[in-house]
Design a protein around this motif. Sequence first.
Motif, PDB file in Angstrom:
ATOM      1  N   UNK A 290      29.518  44.358  31.900  1.00  0.00           N
ATOM      2  CA  UNK A 290      30.711  44.736  31.145  1.00  0.00           C
ATOM      3  C   UNK A 290      31.008  46.211  31.384  1.00  0.00           C
ATOM      4  N   UNK A 291      32.238  46.599  31.067  1.00  0.00           N
ATOM      5  CA  UNK A 291      32.636  47.998  31.196  1.00  0.00           C
ATOM      6  C   UNK A 291      34.136  48.149  31.166  1.00  0.00           C
ATOM      7  N   UNK A 292      34.580  49.311  31.583  1.00  0.00           N
ATOM      8  CA  UNK A 292      36.009  49.610  31.670  1.00  0.00           C
ATOM      9  C   UNK A 292      36.420  49.608  33.134  1.00  0.00           C
ATOM     10  N   UNK A 293      37.546  48.961  33.432  1.00  0.00           N
ATOM     11  CA  UNK A 293      38.011  48.927  34.814  1.00  0.00           C
ATOM     12  C   UNK A 293      38.752  50.213  35.157  1.00  0.00           C
ATOM     13  N   UNK A 294      39.368  50.241  36.321  1.00  0.00           N
ATOM     14  CA  UNK A 294      40.042  51.460  36.780  1.00  0.00           C
ATOM     15  C   UNK A 294      41.247  51.816  35.921  1.00  0.00           C
ATOM     16  N   UNK A 295      41.797  50.858  35.192  1.00  0.00           N
ATOM     17  CA  UNK A 295      42.932  51.110  34.304  1.00  0.00           C
ATOM     18  C   UNK A 295      42.492  51.432  32.880  1.00  0.00           C
ATOM     19  N   UNK A 296      41.187  51.457  32.639  1.00  0.00           N
ATOM     20  CA  UNK A 296      40.680  51.757  31.310  1.00  0.00           C
ATOM     21  C   UNK A 296      40.612  50.578  30.376  1.00  0.00           C
ATOM     22  N   UNK A 297      40.852  49.371  30.875  1.00  0.00           N
ATOM     23  CA  UNK A 297      40.796  48.172  30.047  1.00  0.00           C
ATOM     24  C   UNK A 297      39.388  47.581  30.053  1.00  0.00           C
ATOM     25  N   UNK A 298      39.023  46.977  28.944  1.00  0.00           N
ATOM     26  CA  UNK A 298      37.714  46.353  28.854  1.00  0.00           C
ATOM     27  C   UNK A 298      37.634  45.078  29.666  1.00  0.00           C
ATOM     28  N   UNK A 299      36.486  44.850  30.285  1.00  0.00           N
ATOM     29  CA  UNK A 299      36.298  43.643  31.093  1.00  0.00           C
ATOM     30  C   UNK A 299      34.876  43.132  30.923  1.00  0.00           C
ATOM     31  N   UNK A 300      34.746  41.821  30.980  1.00  0.00           N
ATOM     32  CA  UNK A 300      33.459  41.141  30.842  1.00  0.00           C
ATOM     33  C   UNK A 300      33.292  40.202  32.020  1.00  0.00           C
ATOM     34  N   UNK A 301      32.212  40.364  32.779  1.00  0.00           N
ATOM     35  CA  UNK A 301      31.933  39.514  33.932  1.00  0.00           C
ATOM     36  C   UNK A 301      30.662  38.716  33.645  1.00  0.00           C
ATOM     37  N   UNK A 302      30.775  37.401  33.763  1.00  0.00           N
ATOM     38  CA  UNK A 302      29.611  36.530  33.599  1.00  0.00           C
ATOM     39  C   UNK A 302      29.324  35.822  34.917  1.00  0.00           C
ATOM     40  N   UNK A 303      28.063  35.372  35.089  1.00  0.00           N
ATOM     41  CA  UNK A 303      27.605  34.843  36.363  1.00  0.00           C
ATOM     42  C   UNK A 303      26.803  33.566  36.159  1.00  0.00           C
ATOM     43  N   UNK A 304      26.827  32.723  37.201  1.00  0.00           N
ATOM     44  CA  UNK A 304      25.895  31.610  37.243  1.00  0.00           C
ATOM     45  C   UNK A 304      24.707  32.034  38.115  1.00  0.00           C
ATOM     46  N   UNK A 305      23.655  31.222  38.234  1.00  0.00           N
ATOM     47  CA  UNK A 305      22.450  31.670  38.954  1.00  0.00           C
ATOM     48  C   UNK A 305      22.656  32.027  40.418  1.00  0.00           C
ATOM     49  N   UNK A 306      23.716  31.523  41.060  1.00  0.00           N
ATOM     50  CA  UNK A 306      23.907  31.802  42.483  1.00  0.00           C
ATOM     51  C   UNK A 306      25.047  32.781  42.726  1.00  0.00           C
ATOM     52  N   UNK A 307      25.515  33.471  41.682  1.00  0.00           N
ATOM     53  CA  UNK A 307      26.421  34.576  41.891  1.00  0.00           C
ATOM     54  C   UNK A 307      27.888  34.338  41.630  1.00  0.00           C
ATOM     55  N   UNK A 308      28.282  33.136  41.227  1.00  0.00           N
ATOM     56  CA  UNK A 308      29.703  32.935  40.920  1.00  0.00           C
ATOM     57  C   UNK A 308      30.095  33.810  39.746  1.00  0.00           C
ATOM     58  N   UNK A 309      31.161  34.575  39.902  1.00  0.00           N
ATOM     59  CA  UNK A 309      31.564  35.583  38.921  1.00  0.00           C
ATOM     60  C   UNK A 309      32.892  35.189  38.272  1.00  0.00           C
ATOM     61  N   UNK A 310      32.986  35.401  36.979  1.00  0.00           N
ATOM     62  CA  UNK A 310      34.218  35.102  36.247  1.00  0.00           C
ATOM     63  C   UNK A 310      34.500  36.225  35.258  1.00  0.00           C
ATOM     64  N   UNK A 311      35.722  36.723  35.287  1.00  0.00           N
ATOM     65  CA  UNK A 311      36.119  37.766  34.349  1.00  0.00           C
ATOM     66  C   UNK A 311      36.743  37.140  33.110  1.00  0.00           C
TER      67      UNK A 311
END
Length: 236
Positions: A134-155
């Motif tokens: 998690x963190x702030x993106x380049x525009x300053x908005x909050x973002x949450x990234x979750x993953x499965x065991x093999x790396x699939x990413x979803x915001x």
Amino acid sequence: MAMLGPQNRPKYPDYETEAPVQRQFYPYADNGGSVVAIAGDDFVVIGADTRLSTGFAIYTREQKKIFKLSDKTVLGCGGCWCDTLTLTRIISARMQMYEQEHNKTMSTTAAAQMLSTMMYYKRFFPYYVSNMLVGLDTEGKGCVYSYDPVGHCERATYRAVGSSGALLQPLLDNQVGKKNMLNADKNPITLEKATAIIKDVFISAAERDIYTGDSITINIITKDGIKEESFPLRKD
């Protein structure tokens, strides 16, 4: 010639066989832990419990599972603790290499993509870890990234992972996503409301999940930096 009885018959040890024995190699251990994050327009709140256990045994009640990667990026992990330590050490080293090579800190979006690539590289012997970056993106908005065991990413804007993730995600869908609600308030969630919801969902998880408890560590990420808080949970 006299017949040999069963007790007098010769034994042939070369022809005796034993029952098949199955050999297993299972290097993983599930040490529990839950991570919950909620993002707003200009902030992110992430919380993780501090219980490190296996089965019905508790190793420690004070293990933090949130790792600071930069002033705007935080990683929360649950699952196999040895894999967590290995993964976070490699991520920290790569972010230091990036900073020394490019003279700037890696952004949250770039760190999320790097973590996805690292996990996909280990897809044949994956890290047994529930990750949330998690963190702030380049525009300053909050973002949450979750993953499965093999790396699939979803915001997303909110997510729950770990041993009690399946219990907490429906509650977040209702309280944060406003799903299945009549006349729901459509205003953006505030920082105070997000922090209160995270405390409430962990209180609920501690009642149902033996791998979640003791206390939670909360990190609040804004443009001013990262603020850390703690909140006690039940210890039985």
